[in-house]
Design a protein around this motif. Sequence first.
Motif, PDB file in Angstrom:
ATOM      1  N   SER A 198      70.749  60.872  66.576  1.00 48.88           N
ATOM      2  CA  SER A 198      69.499  61.543  66.224  1.00 48.88           C
ATOM      3  C   SER A 198      68.718  62.034  67.441  1.00 48.88           C
ATOM      4  CB  SER A 198      68.609  60.596  65.407  1.00 48.88           C
ATOM      5  OG  SER A 198      68.360  59.406  66.147  1.00 48.88           O
ATOM      6  N   GLU A 199      68.752  61.257  68.503  1.00 43.93           N
ATOM      7  CA  GLU A 199      67.982  61.644  69.693  1.00 43.93           C
ATOM      8  C   GLU A 199      68.709  62.727  70.473  1.00 43.93           C
ATOM      9  OE1 GLU A 199      67.100  58.287  72.085  1.00 43.93           O
ATOM     10  OE2 GLU A 199      65.972  57.228  70.519  1.00 43.93           O
ATOM     11  N   ASN A 200      67.928  63.638  71.023  1.00 43.32           N
ATOM     12  CA  ASN A 200      68.520  64.760  71.765  1.00 43.32           C
ATOM     13  C   ASN A 200      69.391  64.296  72.916  1.00 43.32           C
ATOM     14  OD1 ASN A 200      67.222  66.439  70.028  1.00 43.32           O
ATOM     15  ND2 ASN A 200      65.725  67.236  71.500  1.00 43.32           N
ATOM     16  N   ARG A 201      68.929  63.285  73.648  1.00 44.06           N
ATOM     17  CA  ARG A 201      69.718  62.823  74.797  1.00 44.06           C
ATOM     18  C   ARG A 201      71.038  62.221  74.332  1.00 44.06           C
ATOM     19  NH1 ARG A 201      70.705  61.654  79.763  1.00 44.06           N
ATOM     20  NH2 ARG A 201      71.556  59.631  80.320  1.00 44.06           N
ATOM     21  N   GLN A 202      71.027  61.445  73.255  1.00 42.26           N
ATOM     22  CA  GLN A 202      72.268  60.870  72.727  1.00 42.26           C
ATOM     23  C   GLN A 202      73.275  61.957  72.380  1.00 42.26           C
ATOM     24  OE1 GLN A 202      70.712  58.586  69.400  1.00 42.26           O
ATOM     25  NE2 GLN A 202      71.175  56.667  70.493  1.00 42.26           N
ATOM     26  N   ILE A 203      72.782  62.995  71.756  1.00 40.89           N
ATOM     27  CA  ILE A 203      73.670  64.102  71.379  1.00 40.89           C
ATOM     28  C   ILE A 203      74.190  64.809  72.633  1.00 40.89           C
ATOM     29  CG2 ILE A 203      73.795  66.310  70.160  1.00 40.89           C
ATOM     30  CD1 ILE A 203      71.594  65.210  68.285  1.00 40.89           C
ATOM     31  N   GLY A 204      73.289  65.003  73.603  1.00 39.44           N
ATOM     32  CA  GLY A 204      73.696  65.659  74.837  1.00 39.44           C
ATOM     33  C   GLY A 204      74.806  64.901  75.546  1.00 39.44           C
ATOM     34  N   VAL A 205      74.664  63.578  75.618  1.00 39.25           N
ATOM     35  CA  VAL A 205      75.684  62.753  76.259  1.00 39.25           C
ATOM     36  C   VAL A 205      77.004  62.856  75.510  1.00 39.25           C
ATOM     37  CG1 VAL A 205      76.370  60.362  76.745  1.00 39.25           C
ATOM     38  CG2 VAL A 205      74.060  61.147  77.327  1.00 39.25           C
ATOM     39  N   ALA A 206      76.948  62.805  74.189  1.00 36.52           N
ATOM     40  CA  ALA A 206      78.167  62.897  73.381  1.00 36.52           C
ATOM     41  C   ALA A 206      78.871  64.233  73.606  1.00 36.52           C
ATOM     42  CB  ALA A 206      77.825  62.700  71.914  1.00 36.52           C
ATOM     43  N   LEU A 207      78.105  65.298  73.677  1.00 35.20           N
ATOM     44  CA  LEU A 207      78.702  66.615  73.903  1.00 35.20           C
ATOM     45  C   LEU A 207      79.278  66.744  75.314  1.00 35.20           C
ATOM     46  CD1 LEU A 207      76.058  68.844  72.082  1.00 35.20           C
ATOM     47  CD2 LEU A 207      78.429  68.424  71.373  1.00 35.20           C
ATOM     48  N   TYR A 208      78.606  66.144  76.304  1.00 33.13           N
ATOM     49  CA  TYR A 208      79.141  66.169  77.661  1.00 33.13           C
ATOM     50  C   TYR A 208      80.449  65.382  77.728  1.00 33.13           C
ATOM     51  CZ  TYR A 208      75.822  68.788  80.489  1.00 33.13           C
ATOM     52  OH  TYR A 208      75.112  69.809  81.059  1.00 33.13           O
ATOM     53  N   ARG A 209      80.523  64.277  76.972  1.00 33.45           N
ATOM     54  CA  ARG A 209      81.783  63.528  76.913  1.00 33.45           C
ATOM     55  C   ARG A 209      82.887  64.402  76.315  1.00 33.45           C
ATOM     56  NH1 ARG A 209      79.317  59.144  73.973  1.00 33.45           N
ATOM     57  NH2 ARG A 209      78.307  57.680  75.388  1.00 33.45           N
ATOM     58  N   LEU A 210      82.532  65.127  75.277  1.00 31.70           N
ATOM     59  CA  LEU A 210      83.498  66.018  74.642  1.00 31.70           C
ATOM     60  C   LEU A 210      83.971  67.097  75.621  1.00 31.70           C
ATOM     61  CD1 LEU A 210      84.997  67.058  72.141  1.00 31.70           C
ATOM     62  CD2 LEU A 210      82.906  68.331  71.527  1.00 31.70           C
ATOM     63  N   ALA A 211      83.023  67.671  76.367  1.00 31.45           N
ATOM     64  CA  ALA A 211      83.395  68.692  77.345  1.00 31.45           C
ATOM     65  C   ALA A 211      84.303  68.107  78.425  1.00 31.45           C
ATOM     66  CB  ALA A 211      82.134  69.281  77.978  1.00 31.45           C
ATOM     67  N   GLU A 212      84.011  66.876  78.820  1.00 28.03           N
ATOM     68  CA  GLU A 212      84.820  66.253  79.873  1.00 28.03           C
ATOM     69  C   GLU A 212      86.234  65.973  79.375  1.00 28.03           C
ATOM     70  OE1 GLU A 212      83.881  63.278  83.550  1.00 28.03           O
ATOM     71  OE2 GLU A 212      82.985  62.772  81.609  1.00 28.03           O
ATOM     72  N   ARG A 213      86.362  65.640  78.086  1.00 27.22           N
ATOM     73  CA  ARG A 213      87.705  65.435  77.536  1.00 27.22           C
ATOM     74  C   ARG A 213      88.527  66.727  77.592  1.00 27.22           C
ATOM     75  NH1 ARG A 213      85.031  62.262  73.558  1.00 27.22           N
ATOM     76  NH2 ARG A 213      85.304  63.870  71.949  1.00 27.22           N
ATOM     77  N   GLN A 214      87.849  67.845  77.394  1.00 27.63           N
ATOM     78  CA  GLN A 214      88.564  69.119  77.452  1.00 27.63           C
ATOM     79  C   GLN A 214      88.961  69.455  78.896  1.00 27.63           C
ATOM     80  OE1 GLN A 214      89.279  69.800  74.367  1.00 27.63           O
ATOM     81  NE2 GLN A 214      87.756  68.173  73.984  1.00 27.63           N
ATOM     82  N   MET A 215      88.137  69.042  79.830  1.00 32.29           N
ATOM     83  CA  MET A 215      88.491  69.246  81.235  1.00 32.29           C
ATOM     84  C   MET A 215      89.742  68.462  81.603  1.00 32.29           C
ATOM     85  SD  MET A 215      84.767  69.008  83.076  1.00 32.29           S
ATOM     86  CE  MET A 215      83.357  69.955  82.482  1.00 32.29           C
ATOM     87  N   ALA A 216      89.900  67.297  80.974  1.00 31.68           N
ATOM     88  CA  ALA A 216      90.990  66.394  81.341  1.00 31.68           C
ATOM     89  C   ALA A 216      92.238  66.553  80.478  1.00 31.68           C
ATOM     90  CB  ALA A 216      90.490  64.945  81.253  1.00 31.68           C
TER      91      ALA A 216
END
Length: 783
Positions: A198-216
């Motif tokens: 629900s919190e913007n920061r939580q969502i931001g972190v989750a999306l950054y994790r997703l982006a990092e998975r695509q990098m790897a």
Amino acid sequence: MNLPIDFFRDEVRCGFYIPTAMKQAWAAELYVLEQIDRICRKYDITYFADWGTILGAVRHGGYIPWDDDLDICMKREDYVKFRQVADEELPPEFAIHDYERKEDHWLFCARVVSRNQICFEEEHLNKYHNFPYIASVDIFVKDYLYRDPEQEKKRCDEIMKILAVADGIVEGRLVGESRRQRLQELGECYHTDFSALSENRQIGVALYRLAERQMARVPESESDAIEQIFPWGLKGAKGLPKEYYDHAIRLPFEHTTIPVQGYYHQILRNRYGDYLQIHKVWNGHNYPFYERQKENLQRVANFKLPEFTFDLEMLRENQKECAGERSFREVAAEYADEILCMQQEVISALQRNDIESAGKILPECQQLAIDLGTLTEQVKGEEHPSCVVVVHALENYCEAVYHLYELLQGEREIGKVSAKSDDVESMQADKETDEAISQLNQTFHQVQQQVKKQILDREEILFLTTGPTQWKSLEAFYEQEKSQENVDIIVLPLPVMFKDVYGHLLGTEEEIEAATQRNAYSAELNAGAWWEYDLAMHQPERIYIQDPYDGENPCLSIPPQFYSEKLQKYAKEVIYVPAFTTGEFTSEDYCDYYNMKHYVTKPAVIRADRIILSSEQMKQVYVQKLTEFAGADTKAIWEKKIQVVCENGDSEQTTEQSTGSKKGILYCIGANELLENRGILLEKVEQRMQVFAENQDKICVTVLLYPADCDQWQQAETDVTEGLVALLSEYGVKSWCHFCDWEYVELDWLAEQNDAYYGSATPITTLFRNRKKPVMISDYTVE
């Protein structure tokens, strides 16, 4: 990390002044790196120097002089291994900042920090050489690229889309139905459920994790190239061949080593072109990094952070009169006057025929002469020429006093036997007494002359130097003063020592004495012992100094009795000569101009009666900086104080070569050659050694391997290393060729002793170029 004290001294590299404050920051970062390195060795994790750090390692043997940070990189698999063990293995006060753990750290790199808060606790300051600020090392991650450019572009577009959504949500620009829809699309595409967040920061972190998975997501087996995806891969960078990151070679870095990619020459050439060319480039972040931390601390502190400020009373003309202590010259003059008075009393008593009174005064005259001689030996030194002359005159005087005293004692005995004035024995005694009085007057006149000539009319010039290297800036002034008549020159090497948070020098008396390095100076200087020198007694005419700080250096100090504030009280003139000459710059050169706050706006420079600089350009910069510091109404003061002795641009340095009429060539082979040119290395080295052999009547060759640690070579390429060592050994017995282990030789000495450099890129090339000596980097593509 046990760094030597010389590491923390001010110095100039490539014309750039590096103050102690920056050395503190470097030392703190090196300690963080040491902890990372310890973990990586323990768990067999490979890392490499990156960005300015690899450039500094290869070109400078350490930091780029105007850089203030440490960057390393890891391949994704090593980075994952490091993160799995780092929290447990790092010191408890350390932390790792990334987008998950640190607010506003929306980057795909990890920052290992020495602690989360600025710390002024005594234990911390002792550990970090009085550096309270947060030091860090950035870790950048390298991922594999698709072989197919279209696939790579598709992957990058996906990542950019994920990051656009993440940043829009975190920054509050993407809200409501638009936010829900974008998250739903991403969730369906990547099989990820964001609904519980629900919190913007939580969502931001989750999306950054997703982006990092695509990098790897690209496996090594499906790739030929490697790159840092964010931001360079996303910007279309094609990456470097993945084999560039297969081997690590540890190169010297300050007082430690750091692993660099085996293909470091190719990497640097790809990134910077002619990377050996020196360009002072401002790289975008605030220099130095700790200045912003200090500013943030001041904003929240309820008190003014301590710092050195200007006061008009620091200037000699504004100082209040204080009760001065008597100098040796004043004491010597008083002694001479007192002896004269007593001698006159002796003569007056004899004229009254008061032999008893004269006999009582003479021992006092002798004792005063003895005391003056003892004091002269203590102040001047028993072997000082002036002391020898004065003491000899005083000894002659004492002998004359004693001779007269004995005669007077004899006359008293004669007087008891016979009072007849025409007694033959009495007349003879009177004659001897007259001669003794005449001798007394003559010897005292000699004492007066020698005291005046050797003490009262001589000027004492004191040179305070902080090291053999620093002494070079004072040599010309020493020679100039030495050429003057009636001067005594004293050179005192001062120890530069660590100080604790309270300003006390650290170290035993033996360590402090050893820090003077007196044996490293020319015997001609007759360098004295600082602890034996009494400023109040000597009160020299002029004092030359080169330490700008007094007590303002953040972690080093000279003995406090030689701070400029004390020197002002006892010398007619204090002259400040910088220990180093920088390159020319203006206030527009941000880093150079900033660093002046550490070595220009400091007590010794402010208090000095004269400031000696080597160029008009630097005088103008000094005047500008000092005026900004002390106030616009002080500009005329600095313009008057600062004198330009000689304007010496980048004149060529010439040194006498040990090779006589032959030219000295330094041939260096770097370990990168093993990998970058493994197929042709031995053939090319053989060809070059043959060329040297054919010209042995004209040249003398010094060969060195860089780095000197043979284990590094063996690990990179065993077979080629063995072949190279065997090949070079054949030439090592030749009279025109010898091998040098740079670990046991000063690199500066190598640059001084040789006329030209040939071979691989190393920090020694920079030393040759600074001396305007020819440098040629070997090119294996040339037949």
